[in-house]
Design a protein around this motif. Sequence first.
Motif, PDB file in Angstrom:
ATOM      1  N   VAL A 196      90.006 108.484  24.267  1.00 24.99           N
ATOM      2  CA  VAL A 196      88.968 107.469  24.124  1.00 24.99           C
ATOM      3  C   VAL A 196      87.797 108.019  23.325  1.00 24.99           C
TER       4      VAL A 196
ATOM      5  N   ASN B 193      90.855 103.961  21.126  1.00 29.20           N
ATOM      6  CA  ASN B 193      91.309 104.241  22.492  1.00 29.20           C
ATOM      7  C   ASN B 193      92.818 103.994  22.567  1.00 29.20           C
ATOM      8  N   GLN B 194      93.508 104.913  23.228  1.00 27.77           N
ATOM      9  CA  GLN B 194      94.964 104.809  23.302  1.00 27.77           C
ATOM     10  C   GLN B 194      95.459 105.493  24.568  1.00 27.77           C
ATOM     11  N   VAL B 195      96.491 104.927  25.156  1.00 27.74           N
ATOM     12  CA  VAL B 195      97.162 105.543  26.298  1.00 27.74           C
ATOM     13  C   VAL B 195      98.621 105.766  25.943  1.00 27.74           C
TER      14      VAL B 195
ATOM     15  N   SER C  68      95.379 109.764  28.004  1.00 27.85           N
ATOM     16  CA  SER C  68      94.389 108.811  27.507  1.00 27.85           C
ATOM     17  C   SER C  68      93.495 109.487  26.478  1.00 27.85           C
TER      18      SER C  68
ATOM     19  N   GLN D  11      98.323 114.099  34.497  1.00 29.12           N
ATOM     20  CA  GLN D  11      97.309 113.191  33.965  1.00 29.12           C
ATOM     21  C   GLN D  11      96.398 113.990  33.047  1.00 29.12           C
TER      22      GLN D  11
ATOM     23  N   GLY E 273      97.140 100.768  22.488  1.00 30.43           N
ATOM     24  CA  GLY E 273      95.848 101.173  21.961  1.00 30.43           C
ATOM     25  C   GLY E 273      95.416 100.264  20.835  1.00 30.43           C
TER      26      GLY E 273
ATOM     27  N   SER F  18     103.290 103.217  24.740  1.00 30.92           N
ATOM     28  CA  SER F  18     101.907 103.475  24.336  1.00 30.92           C
ATOM     29  C   SER F  18     101.205 102.168  23.978  1.00 30.92           C
TER      30      SER F  18
ATOM     31  N   LEU G 193      93.274 113.696  29.930  1.00 31.21           N
ATOM     32  CA  LEU G 193      92.287 112.883  29.215  1.00 31.21           C
ATOM     33  C   LEU G 193      91.671 113.672  28.081  1.00 31.21           C
TER      34      LEU G 193
END
Length: 446
Positions: A327, A309-311, A325, A168, A224, A222, A170
Amino acid sequence: MGQNCSSRGTTLTMPSPVDVIVVGAGSRGGIYSHFASIHPQRMKVVGVADPREFARNQLKQLHRIADDNIFEDWHCLVEREKFADAVLICTPDRLHKEPAVAFAKKGYNVLLEKPMATTAKDCTEIVQACTQSGVMLTVCHVLRYDPTIHKIKVLIDAGAIGDVIHIQHLEPVGFYHFAHSFVRGNWRNEAESSFALLAKSCHDIDLIHHWAGGRRCVKVSSFGALSHFKKENKPIGAGDRCLECAVERDCPYSARKIYLDSVKKGHVGWPVSVICPSSVPDIESVTEALKIGPYGRCVYECDNDVCTNQVVNMEFEGGLTAAFSMVAFTEQMCKRKTVISGSKGELSYDGDEIRVFDFLTQKITKHTAPSNSPAHSIMSGHGGADYHLIDAFISAVATNDPSLIRSGPEETLLSHKLVFEAEQSRLEGRVVHCGAIDQSYMTEQH
Protein backbone atom coordinates in the motif's frame (compact mmCIF):
# COMPACT_ATOMS: atom_id res chain seq x y z
CA MET A 1 32.20 12.16 -23.72
CA GLY A 2 32.42 8.40 -23.52
CA GLN A 3 34.58 6.38 -25.86
CA ASN A 4 33.16 5.08 -29.10
CA CYS A 5 33.18 1.39 -30.02
CA SER A 6 36.51 1.51 -31.85
CA SER A 7 38.47 1.11 -28.61
CA ARG A 8 39.89 -2.36 -28.00
CA GLY A 9 41.55 -3.84 -24.97
CA THR A 10 43.52 -6.95 -24.23
CA THR A 11 42.69 -9.81 -21.91
CA LEU A 12 43.87 -9.10 -18.39
CA THR A 13 44.73 -11.67 -15.80
CA MET A 14 42.26 -11.61 -12.94
CA PRO A 15 43.99 -10.05 -9.97
CA SER A 16 42.83 -9.48 -6.45
CA PRO A 17 40.87 -7.25 -5.80
CA VAL A 18 37.87 -8.29 -7.86
CA ASP A 19 37.63 -6.07 -10.94
CA VAL A 20 34.11 -4.91 -11.84
CA ILE A 21 32.41 -2.96 -14.60
CA VAL A 22 29.39 -0.77 -13.78
CA VAL A 23 26.64 -0.65 -16.40
CA GLY A 24 24.23 2.07 -15.35
CA ALA A 25 25.86 4.67 -13.11
CA GLY A 26 22.71 6.03 -11.48
CA SER A 27 21.58 5.72 -7.88
CA ARG A 28 21.95 1.94 -7.50
CA GLY A 29 25.12 1.74 -9.57
CA GLY A 30 26.67 4.45 -7.43
CA ILE A 31 25.69 2.70 -4.20
CA TYR A 32 27.01 -0.74 -5.13
CA SER A 33 30.23 0.61 -6.63
CA HIS A 34 30.90 2.51 -3.38
CA PHE A 35 32.00 -0.83 -1.91
CA ALA A 36 35.28 -0.27 -3.77
CA SER A 37 35.85 2.95 -1.82
CA ILE A 38 35.28 1.16 1.48
CA HIS A 39 37.30 -1.94 0.58
CA PRO A 40 39.76 -1.03 -2.20
CA GLN A 41 41.74 -4.19 -1.45
CA ARG A 42 38.69 -6.34 -2.28
CA MET A 43 37.00 -4.58 -5.22
CA LYS A 44 38.08 -2.23 -7.99
CA VAL A 45 35.85 -0.44 -10.49
CA VAL A 46 37.67 -0.64 -13.83
CA GLY A 47 34.97 0.34 -16.32
CA VAL A 48 31.67 2.17 -16.63
CA ALA A 49 28.97 2.56 -19.26
CA ASP A 50 26.19 5.14 -19.01
CA PRO A 51 24.69 7.49 -21.62
CA ARG A 52 24.85 10.41 -19.16
CA GLU A 53 28.15 12.26 -19.09
CA PHE A 54 27.71 13.54 -15.53
CA ALA A 55 27.05 10.04 -14.17
CA ARG A 56 30.03 8.57 -16.03
CA ASN A 57 32.35 11.28 -14.84
CA GLN A 58 31.29 10.88 -11.23
CA LEU A 59 32.34 7.23 -11.23
CA LYS A 60 35.45 8.00 -13.26
CA GLN A 61 36.66 10.51 -10.67
CA LEU A 62 35.66 8.44 -7.64
CA HIS A 63 37.33 5.26 -8.85
CA ARG A 64 40.05 6.68 -11.14
CA ILE A 65 38.82 4.70 -14.11
CA ALA A 66 41.00 4.82 -17.22
CA ASP A 67 39.61 6.88 -20.10
CA ASP A 68 39.73 3.83 -22.39
CA ASN A 69 37.24 2.04 -20.16
CA ILE A 70 34.52 4.71 -20.08
CA PHE A 71 31.66 4.39 -22.55
CA GLU A 72 28.26 5.82 -23.37
CA ASP A 73 27.06 2.44 -24.63
CA TRP A 74 27.60 -0.90 -22.85
CA HIS A 75 27.70 -2.71 -26.21
CA CYS A 76 31.19 -1.28 -26.66
CA LEU A 77 32.37 -3.03 -23.49
CA VAL A 78 31.01 -6.39 -24.63
CA GLU A 79 32.83 -6.07 -27.96
CA ARG A 80 36.16 -5.87 -26.15
CA GLU A 81 38.11 -8.77 -24.79
CA LYS A 82 37.02 -9.62 -21.25
CA PHE A 83 38.93 -7.35 -18.85
CA ALA A 84 37.11 -7.71 -15.51
CA ASP A 85 35.76 -10.41 -13.24
CA ALA A 86 32.19 -9.15 -12.90
CA VAL A 87 29.63 -6.65 -14.08
CA LEU A 88 27.12 -4.68 -12.00
CA ILE A 89 24.01 -4.12 -14.14
CA CYS A 90 21.96 -1.23 -12.77
CA THR A 91 20.16 -0.05 -15.89
CA PRO A 92 16.40 0.73 -16.00
CA ASP A 93 14.15 -2.32 -15.60
CA ARG A 94 13.41 -2.75 -19.30
CA LEU A 95 17.12 -2.63 -20.12
CA HIS A 96 18.23 -5.54 -17.89
CA LYS A 97 17.92 -8.58 -20.12
CA GLU A 98 20.14 -7.69 -23.08
CA PRO A 99 23.28 -6.67 -21.12
CA ALA A 100 22.80 -9.48 -18.58
CA VAL A 101 22.75 -12.13 -21.32
CA ALA A 102 25.57 -10.50 -23.30
CA PHE A 103 27.96 -10.16 -20.35
CA ALA A 104 27.16 -13.66 -19.10
CA LYS A 105 28.01 -15.11 -22.50
CA LYS A 106 31.26 -13.15 -22.39
CA GLY A 107 32.18 -14.89 -19.11
CA TYR A 108 31.44 -12.11 -16.61
CA ASN A 109 29.86 -12.91 -13.25
CA VAL A 110 26.68 -10.83 -13.04
CA LEU A 111 25.15 -8.74 -10.27
CA LEU A 112 21.73 -7.70 -11.60
CA GLU A 113 19.44 -5.09 -10.09
CA LYS A 114 15.90 -6.29 -9.40
CA PRO A 115 13.63 -7.06 -11.09
CA MET A 116 15.59 -9.46 -13.29
CA ALA A 117 13.57 -8.38 -16.32
CA THR A 118 10.05 -7.27 -17.19
CA THR A 119 8.82 -10.58 -18.67
CA ALA A 120 9.07 -14.14 -17.42
CA LYS A 121 10.57 -15.17 -20.76
CA ASP A 122 13.42 -12.66 -20.42
CA CYS A 123 14.05 -13.73 -16.82
CA THR A 124 14.35 -17.33 -18.01
CA GLU A 125 16.79 -16.37 -20.77
CA ILE A 126 19.01 -14.56 -18.28
CA VAL A 127 19.18 -17.61 -16.01
CA GLN A 128 19.88 -19.89 -18.97
CA ALA A 129 22.69 -17.65 -20.22
CA CYS A 130 24.38 -17.53 -16.80
CA THR A 131 23.98 -21.27 -16.23
CA GLN A 132 25.25 -22.26 -19.67
CA SER A 133 28.21 -19.89 -19.37
CA GLY A 134 29.10 -21.13 -15.88
CA VAL A 135 29.02 -17.66 -14.33
CA MET A 136 27.46 -16.56 -11.07
CA LEU A 137 24.25 -14.54 -11.02
CA THR A 138 23.24 -12.44 -8.03
CA VAL A 139 19.87 -10.70 -8.25
CA CYS A 140 19.64 -7.67 -5.96
CA HIS A 141 16.96 -8.89 -3.59
CA VAL A 142 18.62 -6.85 -0.87
CA LEU A 143 16.09 -7.82 1.80
CA ARG A 144 17.55 -11.33 1.89
CA TYR A 145 20.77 -9.71 3.07
CA ASP A 146 19.16 -7.62 5.81
CA PRO A 147 20.66 -9.20 8.97
CA THR A 148 17.41 -9.22 10.95
CA ILE A 149 15.26 -10.45 8.06
CA HIS A 150 17.84 -13.18 7.42
CA LYS A 151 17.44 -14.15 11.06
CA ILE A 152 13.77 -14.96 10.33
CA LYS A 153 14.85 -17.65 7.87
CA VAL A 154 17.42 -18.99 10.34
CA LEU A 155 14.77 -19.28 13.05
CA ILE A 156 12.30 -21.00 10.70
CA ASP A 157 14.92 -23.50 9.58
CA ALA A 158 15.86 -24.17 13.21
CA GLY A 159 12.24 -25.13 13.99
CA ALA A 160 11.57 -22.19 16.31
CA ILE A 161 7.88 -22.13 15.37
CA GLY A 162 7.49 -25.69 14.05
CA ASP A 163 5.94 -26.16 10.61
CA VAL A 164 5.10 -22.90 8.84
CA ILE A 165 1.32 -22.73 8.38
CA HIS A 166 0.57 -19.13 7.34
CA ILE A 167 2.52 -15.99 6.40
CA GLN A 168 1.18 -12.43 6.58
CA HIS A 169 3.45 -9.78 5.10
CA LEU A 170 2.93 -6.03 4.61
CA GLU A 171 4.96 -3.57 2.59
CA PRO A 172 4.14 0.04 3.58
CA VAL A 173 5.65 1.98 0.68
CA GLY A 174 5.36 5.42 2.26
CA PHE A 175 3.20 8.28 0.97
CA TYR A 176 6.02 10.49 -0.33
CA HIS A 177 8.13 7.56 -1.56
CA PHE A 178 5.25 6.37 -3.73
CA ALA A 179 4.66 9.89 -5.05
CA HIS A 180 8.35 10.22 -5.87
CA SER A 181 8.96 6.86 -7.55
CA PHE A 182 5.57 5.64 -8.77
CA VAL A 183 3.63 8.81 -9.58
CA ARG A 184 6.27 11.26 -10.78
CA GLY A 185 9.28 9.00 -11.17
CA ASN A 186 10.82 6.23 -13.23
CA TRP A 187 8.35 3.50 -12.20
CA ARG A 188 5.13 5.49 -12.67
CA ASN A 189 4.14 4.08 -16.05
CA GLU A 190 3.91 0.39 -16.86
CA ALA A 191 4.76 0.80 -20.55
CA GLU A 192 7.99 2.62 -19.66
CA SER A 193 9.06 0.44 -16.73
CA SER A 194 6.97 -2.40 -15.27
CA PHE A 195 3.93 -3.03 -13.10
CA ALA A 196 4.16 -2.04 -9.43
CA LEU A 197 4.17 -5.57 -7.99
CA LEU A 198 7.26 -6.40 -10.05
CA ALA A 199 9.07 -3.08 -9.65
CA LYS A 200 8.43 -2.58 -5.94
CA SER A 201 7.32 -5.86 -4.40
CA CYS A 202 9.23 -8.65 -6.13
CA HIS A 203 11.42 -8.34 -2.99
CA ASP A 204 8.47 -9.32 -0.85
CA ILE A 205 7.11 -12.15 -2.97
CA ASP A 206 10.69 -13.47 -3.03
CA LEU A 207 10.84 -13.39 0.79
CA ILE A 208 7.54 -15.24 1.12
CA HIS A 209 8.74 -17.84 -1.38
CA HIS A 210 12.02 -18.08 0.57
CA TRP A 211 10.24 -18.55 3.92
CA ALA A 212 8.05 -21.27 2.39
CA GLY A 213 11.21 -23.37 2.35
CA GLY A 214 11.16 -25.03 -1.03
CA ARG A 215 7.44 -25.71 -1.11
CA ARG A 216 6.00 -24.88 -4.52
CA CYS A 217 3.22 -22.30 -4.81
CA VAL A 218 0.27 -24.03 -6.47
CA LYS A 219 -2.35 -21.25 -6.66
CA VAL A 220 -2.34 -17.46 -6.54
CA SER A 221 -4.93 -14.70 -6.68
CA SER A 222 -4.43 -10.94 -6.63
CA PHE A 223 -6.47 -7.72 -6.53
CA GLY A 224 -5.37 -4.11 -6.78
CA ALA A 225 -5.84 -0.77 -8.51
CA LEU A 226 -4.62 2.76 -9.01
CA SER A 227 -6.27 4.83 -6.30
CA HIS A 228 -6.34 8.59 -5.57
CA PHE A 229 -3.57 9.79 -7.93
CA LYS A 230 -6.00 10.57 -10.73
CA LYS A 231 -7.01 13.74 -12.53
CA GLU A 232 -10.53 13.64 -11.07
CA ASN A 233 -9.04 13.96 -7.56
CA LYS A 234 -7.09 17.14 -8.34
CA PRO A 235 -8.03 19.83 -5.76
CA ILE A 236 -9.92 22.87 -6.98
CA GLY A 237 -7.50 25.68 -7.76
CA ALA A 238 -4.44 23.40 -8.01
CA GLY A 239 -1.82 24.17 -10.65
CA ASP A 240 -0.07 21.77 -12.97
CA ARG A 241 3.22 22.28 -11.09
CA CYS A 242 3.80 22.59 -7.38
CA LEU A 243 5.91 25.75 -7.57
CA GLU A 244 3.01 27.59 -9.19
CA CYS A 245 0.15 26.03 -7.23
CA ALA A 246 -2.22 28.11 -5.13
CA VAL A 247 -3.16 25.21 -2.83
CA GLU A 248 0.31 23.63 -2.52
CA ARG A 249 0.50 24.35 1.22
CA ASP A 250 -2.42 22.00 1.82
CA CYS A 251 -1.05 19.12 -0.25
CA PRO A 252 1.00 16.38 1.46
CA TYR A 253 2.48 15.39 -1.89
CA SER A 254 3.86 18.85 -2.67
CA ALA A 255 7.16 18.67 -4.54
CA ARG A 256 8.22 21.81 -2.70
CA LYS A 257 7.85 19.97 0.61
CA ILE A 258 9.44 16.70 -0.55
CA TYR A 259 12.47 18.16 -2.36
CA LEU A 260 13.05 21.89 -1.91
CA ASP A 261 12.39 21.99 1.83
CA SER A 262 14.75 19.02 2.26
CA VAL A 263 17.59 20.86 0.51
CA LYS A 264 16.99 23.91 2.69
CA LYS A 265 17.48 21.63 5.71
CA GLY A 266 20.77 20.36 4.28
CA HIS A 267 19.51 16.99 3.06
CA VAL A 268 20.77 16.25 -0.46
CA GLY A 269 20.54 12.44 -0.44
CA TRP A 270 17.67 10.35 -1.78
CA PRO A 271 15.18 11.35 -3.11
CA VAL A 272 16.60 14.82 -3.78
CA SER A 273 19.72 13.38 -5.43
CA VAL A 274 17.58 11.66 -8.08
CA ILE A 275 15.94 14.77 -9.50
CA CYS A 276 19.18 16.52 -10.56
CA PRO A 277 20.90 13.93 -12.78
CA SER A 278 23.39 16.43 -14.22
CA SER A 279 24.53 18.30 -11.11
CA VAL A 280 24.95 18.20 -7.37
CA PRO A 281 21.63 19.17 -5.73
CA ASP A 282 21.40 22.69 -4.32
CA ILE A 283 18.64 25.30 -4.02
CA GLU A 284 19.15 26.56 -7.57
CA SER A 285 19.39 23.19 -9.33
CA VAL A 286 16.47 21.66 -7.41
CA THR A 287 14.30 24.73 -8.07
CA GLU A 288 15.08 24.50 -11.77
CA ALA A 289 14.35 20.76 -11.80
CA LEU A 290 10.96 21.36 -10.19
CA LYS A 291 10.17 24.10 -12.73
CA ILE A 292 10.82 22.00 -15.83
CA GLY A 293 11.36 18.37 -14.81
CA PRO A 294 8.98 15.48 -14.05
CA TYR A 295 9.37 15.71 -10.28
CA GLY A 296 7.78 19.15 -10.13
CA ARG A 297 4.49 17.98 -11.63
CA CYS A 298 1.21 17.86 -9.75
CA VAL A 299 0.62 14.26 -8.63
CA TYR A 300 -2.87 14.50 -10.15
CA GLU A 301 -1.52 15.48 -13.59
CA CYS A 302 1.04 12.73 -14.23
CA ASP A 303 0.98 9.83 -16.70
CA ASN A 304 1.09 7.26 -13.88
CA ASP A 305 -0.93 4.06 -14.24
CA VAL A 306 0.53 1.56 -11.73
CA CYS A 307 -1.29 0.18 -8.67
CA THR A 308 -1.17 2.12 -5.42
CA ASN A 309 -2.50 -0.84 -3.41
CA GLN A 310 -2.46 -4.56 -4.11
CA VAL A 311 -3.01 -7.83 -2.28
CA VAL A 312 -1.68 -11.26 -3.25
CA ASN A 313 -2.98 -14.53 -1.81
CA MET A 314 -0.92 -17.71 -2.24
CA GLU A 315 -1.36 -21.39 -1.51
CA PHE A 316 1.75 -23.55 -1.30
CA GLU A 317 2.20 -27.30 -1.26
CA GLY A 318 1.22 -28.87 2.05
CA GLY A 319 -1.49 -26.31 2.75
CA LEU A 320 0.76 -23.36 3.65
CA THR A 321 -1.03 -20.09 2.85
CA ALA A 322 0.35 -16.59 2.52
CA ALA A 323 -1.15 -13.11 2.20
CA PHE A 324 0.81 -10.10 0.99
CA SER A 325 -0.30 -6.45 0.97
CA MET A 326 1.37 -3.47 -0.68
CA VAL A 327 0.00 0.00 0.00
CA ALA A 328 1.24 3.47 -0.91
CA PHE A 329 -0.57 5.48 1.74
CA THR A 330 1.51 4.87 4.86
CA GLU A 331 3.49 6.90 7.37
CA GLN A 332 6.40 4.47 7.46
CA MET A 333 8.51 3.91 4.37
CA CYS A 334 9.31 0.32 3.38
CA LYS A 335 9.40 -0.83 7.00
CA ARG A 336 7.99 -4.30 6.41
CA LYS A 337 5.82 -6.04 8.96
CA THR A 338 5.48 -9.81 9.09
CA VAL A 339 3.62 -12.43 11.10
CA ILE A 340 4.43 -16.11 10.50
CA SER A 341 2.18 -18.67 12.19
CA GLY A 342 3.66 -22.09 12.88
CA SER A 343 2.52 -25.31 14.48
CA LYS A 344 4.58 -24.65 17.62
CA GLY A 345 4.71 -20.87 17.81
CA GLU A 346 4.26 -17.49 16.20
CA LEU A 347 6.99 -15.24 14.81
CA SER A 348 6.35 -11.52 14.31
CA TYR A 349 8.60 -8.83 12.87
CA ASP A 350 7.86 -5.11 13.23
CA GLY A 351 10.66 -3.79 11.07
CA ASP A 352 13.08 -3.57 14.00
CA GLU A 353 13.06 -6.80 15.96
CA ILE A 354 11.74 -10.35 15.80
CA ARG A 355 9.43 -11.69 18.48
CA VAL A 356 8.86 -15.45 18.86
CA PHE A 357 6.02 -16.74 21.05
CA ASP A 358 6.36 -20.42 22.03
CA PHE A 359 3.00 -22.19 22.38
CA LEU A 360 4.35 -24.82 24.81
CA THR A 361 6.11 -22.55 27.29
CA GLN A 362 4.05 -19.43 26.45
CA LYS A 363 7.29 -17.47 26.65
CA ILE A 364 8.39 -14.68 24.33
CA THR A 365 11.92 -14.49 22.94
CA LYS A 366 13.11 -11.37 21.13
CA HIS A 367 15.80 -11.38 18.44
CA THR A 368 17.78 -8.66 16.68
CA ALA A 369 20.87 -8.79 14.51
CA PRO A 370 23.65 -6.20 14.22
CA SER A 371 24.04 -4.68 10.79
CA ASN A 372 27.86 -4.65 10.78
CA SER A 373 27.76 -2.28 7.83
CA PRO A 374 29.75 0.98 7.75
CA ALA A 375 27.96 3.68 9.72
CA HIS A 376 26.97 6.90 7.94
CA SER A 377 27.67 5.33 4.56
CA ILE A 378 25.58 5.47 1.39
CA MET A 379 25.68 1.68 1.71
CA SER A 380 23.67 1.69 4.95
CA GLY A 381 20.38 1.58 3.04
CA HIS A 382 17.85 -1.23 3.48
CA GLY A 383 19.06 -1.77 7.04
CA GLY A 384 22.65 -2.25 5.88
CA ALA A 385 21.54 -4.86 3.34
CA ASP A 386 22.99 -2.90 0.38
CA TYR A 387 26.42 -3.40 1.91
CA HIS A 388 25.90 -7.07 2.79
CA LEU A 389 24.63 -7.90 -0.70
CA ILE A 390 27.67 -6.56 -2.57
CA ASP A 391 29.92 -7.97 0.14
CA ALA A 392 28.48 -11.45 -0.50
CA PHE A 393 28.76 -11.09 -4.27
CA ILE A 394 32.39 -9.94 -4.21
CA SER A 395 33.28 -12.69 -1.73
CA ALA A 396 31.59 -15.28 -3.94
CA VAL A 397 33.49 -14.13 -7.02
CA ALA A 398 36.81 -13.85 -5.17
CA THR A 399 36.55 -17.37 -3.73
CA ASN A 400 34.53 -18.95 -6.57
CA ASP A 401 31.92 -19.95 -3.99
CA PRO A 402 28.33 -19.38 -5.20
CA SER A 403 26.95 -20.69 -1.90
CA LEU A 404 27.64 -17.22 -0.45
CA ILE A 405 24.90 -15.82 -2.71
CA ARG A 406 21.44 -15.88 -1.11
CA SER A 407 19.58 -14.73 -4.22
CA GLY A 408 20.93 -16.99 -6.93
CA PRO A 409 19.41 -17.88 -10.31
CA GLU A 410 16.96 -20.75 -9.93
CA GLU A 411 15.09 -19.75 -6.77
CA THR A 412 14.97 -16.13 -7.87
CA LEU A 413 13.52 -17.17 -11.22
CA LEU A 414 10.77 -19.12 -9.44
CA SER A 415 9.85 -16.16 -7.22
CA HIS A 416 9.80 -13.83 -10.24
CA LYS A 417 7.47 -16.19 -12.09
CA LEU A 418 5.18 -16.09 -9.05
CA VAL A 419 5.05 -12.29 -9.40
CA PHE A 420 4.03 -12.61 -13.06
CA GLU A 421 1.38 -15.17 -12.14
CA ALA A 422 -0.01 -12.88 -9.44
CA GLU A 423 -0.26 -10.00 -11.90
CA GLN A 424 -1.94 -12.26 -14.44
CA SER A 425 -4.52 -13.08 -11.76
CA ARG A 426 -5.14 -9.39 -11.06
CA LEU A 427 -5.56 -8.52 -14.72
CA GLU A 428 -7.77 -11.48 -15.56
CA GLY A 429 -9.78 -11.54 -12.33
CA ARG A 430 -9.26 -15.23 -11.63
CA VAL A 431 -7.22 -17.69 -9.62
CA VAL A 432 -4.08 -18.72 -11.49
CA HIS A 433 -2.70 -22.22 -11.13
CA CYS A 434 1.06 -21.80 -10.91
CA GLY A 435 3.21 -23.33 -13.60
CA ALA A 436 0.51 -22.77 -16.19
CA ILE A 437 1.23 -19.10 -16.79
CA ASP A 438 -0.17 -17.83 -20.08
CA GLN A 439 2.60 -17.87 -22.69
CA SER A 440 1.56 -14.50 -24.11
CA TYR A 441 1.94 -12.97 -20.68
CA MET A 442 5.47 -14.32 -20.47
CA THR A 443 6.48 -12.29 -23.51
CA GLU A 444 4.29 -9.20 -23.43
CA GLN A 445 3.89 -6.40 -20.93
CA HIS A 446 0.16 -5.89 -20.28
